[in-house]
Design a protein around this motif. Structure first.
Motif, mmCIF file in Angstrom:
data_model
loop_
_atom_site.group_PDB
_atom_site.id
_atom_site.type_symbol
_atom_site.label_atom_id
_atom_site.label_comp_id
_atom_site.label_asym_id
_atom_site.label_seq_id
_atom_site.Cartn_x
_atom_site.Cartn_y
_atom_site.Cartn_z
ATOM 1 N N ALA A 168 75.391 91.543 51.886
ATOM 2 C CA ALA A 168 75.494 92.604 51.824
ATOM 3 C C ALA A 168 76.362 93.837 51.738
ATOM 4 O O ALA A 168 75.904 94.343 50.346
ATOM 5 C CB ALA A 168 74.584 93.458 53.788
ATOM 6 N N TRP A 169 77.653 94.005 51.691
ATOM 7 C CA TRP A 169 78.766 94.673 51.089
ATOM 8 C C TRP A 169 78.775 94.137 49.982
ATOM 9 O O TRP A 169 78.835 94.616 49.416
ATOM 10 C CB TRP A 169 79.189 94.394 52.513
ATOM 11 N N GLY A 197 76.503 92.226 48.252
ATOM 12 C CA GLY A 197 75.908 92.597 47.383
ATOM 13 C C GLY A 197 75.424 94.296 46.551
ATOM 14 O O GLY A 197 74.972 94.967 45.522
ATOM 15 N N ASP A 198 75.554 95.088 48.040
ATOM 16 C CA ASP A 198 75.877 96.346 47.335
ATOM 17 C C ASP A 198 76.090 96.770 46.999
ATOM 18 O O ASP A 198 76.333 97.251 45.474
ATOM 19 C CB ASP A 198 75.334 97.482 49.092
ATOM 20 N N SER A 199 78.068 96.459 47.223
ATOM 21 C CA SER A 199 78.940 96.733 46.425
ATOM 22 C C SER A 199 78.861 97.229 44.739
ATOM 23 O O SER A 199 79.496 97.484 43.319
ATOM 24 C CB SER A 199 79.992 96.325 46.468
ATOM 25 N N TYR A 200 77.914 95.038 45.282
ATOM 26 C CA TYR A 200 77.203 94.465 43.329
ATOM 27 C C TYR A 200 77.186 95.244 42.306
ATOM 28 O O TYR A 200 77.131 95.532 40.768
ATOM 29 C CB TYR A 200 77.248 93.571 43.276
ATOM 30 N N TYR A 201 75.807 95.772 43.177
ATOM 31 C CA TYR A 201 75.098 96.149 42.482
ATOM 32 C C TYR A 201 75.537 98.493 42.401
ATOM 33 O O TYR A 201 75.261 98.656 41.373
ATOM 34 C CB TYR A 201 73.745 96.711 42.798
ATOM 35 N N SER A 202 76.199 99.061 43.791
ATOM 36 C CA SER A 202 76.609 99.791 42.761
ATOM 37 C C SER A 202 77.510 99.611 41.530
ATOM 38 O O SER A 202 77.411 101.040 40.914
ATOM 39 C CB SER A 202 77.099 99.901 43.651
#
Length: 472
Positions: A346-347, A349-354
């Motif tokens: 989750a971290w 994926g969110d960092s990747y999209y951010s």
């Protein structure tokens, strides 16, 4: 020069005069699209217009208010004549040599290709009618620009000629029509002006070649890795992935590399200046050419990034993705199992999209500020801050976004299909090297020396050497 060269309306009446000055009469040879559009603009600007035609009574619809006469009569009635005909139709002018003597003859013709004739059209026209004052002008404008008025992209009128008075008369007319006049010198530069309309995106050729080359290379490279390998080694037909999945891998790779190529020549130039110890030596021609097309490289990179965003947005509605999700759900139901929530994924994926969102937003800001209407409203310091400081920040976000995408895949043997590295790993080579070099240049000792060099200091300054010799 004879007095006929000067337009009839040059002498202006005082504001309190009882009688208004008579409108100047201008002549146009040629009743095609360009001739009609030019006549319409001249009439709107307050001129009187007379057309010269072989068939005065059957030359088609012309702007309201314009007269139509024979070539000889029209040329005799005006001191400034616009020639809106092709070069191959100049023969009729030989019979008008007496009427055109001392007149300003404006050549607006162009050719279909470069070097079609041994000499420029305007030079040929001057040789054909030696008594006229030929001026090359208005050939870089289209009939649409003349009919609808000047815009940001069609505001300039280039002209050249051997007579300064004749050029002044044409310049006054162009200015009254709302155009900006640029004098390019004598009639010997007419060929250069005639080649202007034949140029097809000259500043974009190198960036487009780079973009096409990178796109073709990575497309076939990933085609072999993702489609051909699956068919040969695993017996799976994944050719459907070419349209979306494969394209969505090529676009971000090309975008990141081309964004890096925007800033790489600046770093190379800084290294050369440090090595030479001076800023007064010319850069190599290839580096000069590279630096001049950085804007085009950046805009193409933004285009590929935009395609990557659009392709990513349609991923959830693809049949393949929906099928995989439903198949995975049914499999879990059959086995009565549920995948546990993984906080690290989750971290990641969110960092990747951010990072991708931040990088793309800054990318859009770079593209917007490169527009002339926006960049003209910025000071040099503001423009430099956005294009340089925020540009490197954009590159960092996009590079970090790619690193998060790869994560730990470089440790997996299955990643290296047929002993080839993934495409995203290849795309990281140039931006990573660029960011490292930029960090080295930002070191205080290096940055201080580079700043002094760009302010005019030279490592081998003759004055410094003379001062040292006097001290010793």
């Amino acid at each position: 020069m004879s007095k006929e060269v000067k337009p009839e309306s040059v002498s202006l009446c005082p504001l309190g005069a009882a009688a208004a000055p008579e409108q100047e009469l201008l002549c146009i040879f040629g009743t095609g699209d360009l001739g009609r559009s030019l006549g319409q603009r001249l009439l709107q600007a307050g001129y009187r217009v007379v057309y010269g035609s072989r068939r005065p009574h059957s030359c088609g619809p012309l702007p309201v208010g314009a007269q139509v006469l024979s070539h000889a009569a029209a040329a005799q009635s005006s001191s400034l004549v616009f020639l809106c005909v092709h070069r191959e139709h100049y023969d009729f002018l030989e019979s008008l040599v007496p009427q055109l003597k001392g007149k300003v003859l404006v050549d607006v013709s162009n050719n279909l290709e470069k070097n079609l004739y041994p000499e420029a059209n305007a030079e040929y026209l001057q040789r054909l009618i030696p008594g006229a004052h030929v001026v090359k002008a208005f050939n870089t404008l289209s009939a649409w620009a003349l009919q609808n008025g000047p815009s940001d992209a069609n505001r300039q009128v280039y002209l050249c000629g051997n007579s300064s008075e004749a050029k002044q008369a044409v310049a006054e007319t162009a200015t009254k029509l709302g155009f900006t006049v640029l004098d390019r010198g004598s009639l010997s530069t007419a060929r250069e002006l005639e080649d202007f309309p034949l140029r097809l995106f000259p500043e974009w050729r190198l960036p487009l070649r780079i973009a096409v080359g990178l796109t073709a290379f990575f497309f076939f490279y990933l085609l072999i890795r993702d489609v051909v390998y699956s068919y040969v080694a695993q017996g799976k037909n994944t050719s459907f992935r070419i349209m979306v999945s494969l394209a969505n891998k090529v676009f971000p790779i090309v975008s990141l590399i081309m964004l890096s190529l925007c800033y790489l020549p600046g770093v190379i130039a800084a290294i050369l200046q440090l090595y030479r110890g001076t800023k007064y030596k010319r850069f190599p021609d290839w580096l000069d050419r590279w630096m001049l097309c950085r804007k085009q490289l950046g805009l193409l990179a933004l285009g590929f990034a935009s395609l990557h965003v659009l392709y990513t947005l349609i991923i959830p509605i693809r049949y393949y993705v929906r099928y995989k999700i439903s198949a995975s759900t049914i499999e879990q139901i059959k086995e009565n199992q549920t995948s546990e929530f993984n906080i690290s994924y989750a971290w990641r994926g969110d960092s990747y999209y951010s990072m991708g969102i931040l990088g793309f937003c800054l990318f859009l800001l770079l593209g917007i500020t490169s527009l002339p209407s926006v960049s003209n409203a910025l000071s040099w310091r503001e423009f430099s801050f956005i294009q340089s400081k925020l540009g490197y920040l954009t590159l960092f976000f996009c590079t970090f976004h790619t690193y998060l995408y790869g994560w730990d895949r470089f440790l997996r043997p299955a990643t290296y299909k047929w002993y080839t590295v993934p495409g995203f790993m290849l795309s990281l080579v140039v931006p990573t090297a660029l960011l490292i070099l930029k960090l080295l240049l930002l070191m205080p000792c290096v940055d201080r020396t580079l700043t002094r060099i760009r302010q005019g200091w030279e490592r081998c300054d003759p004055e410094d050497d003379s001062k040292k010799s006097l001290l010793t």
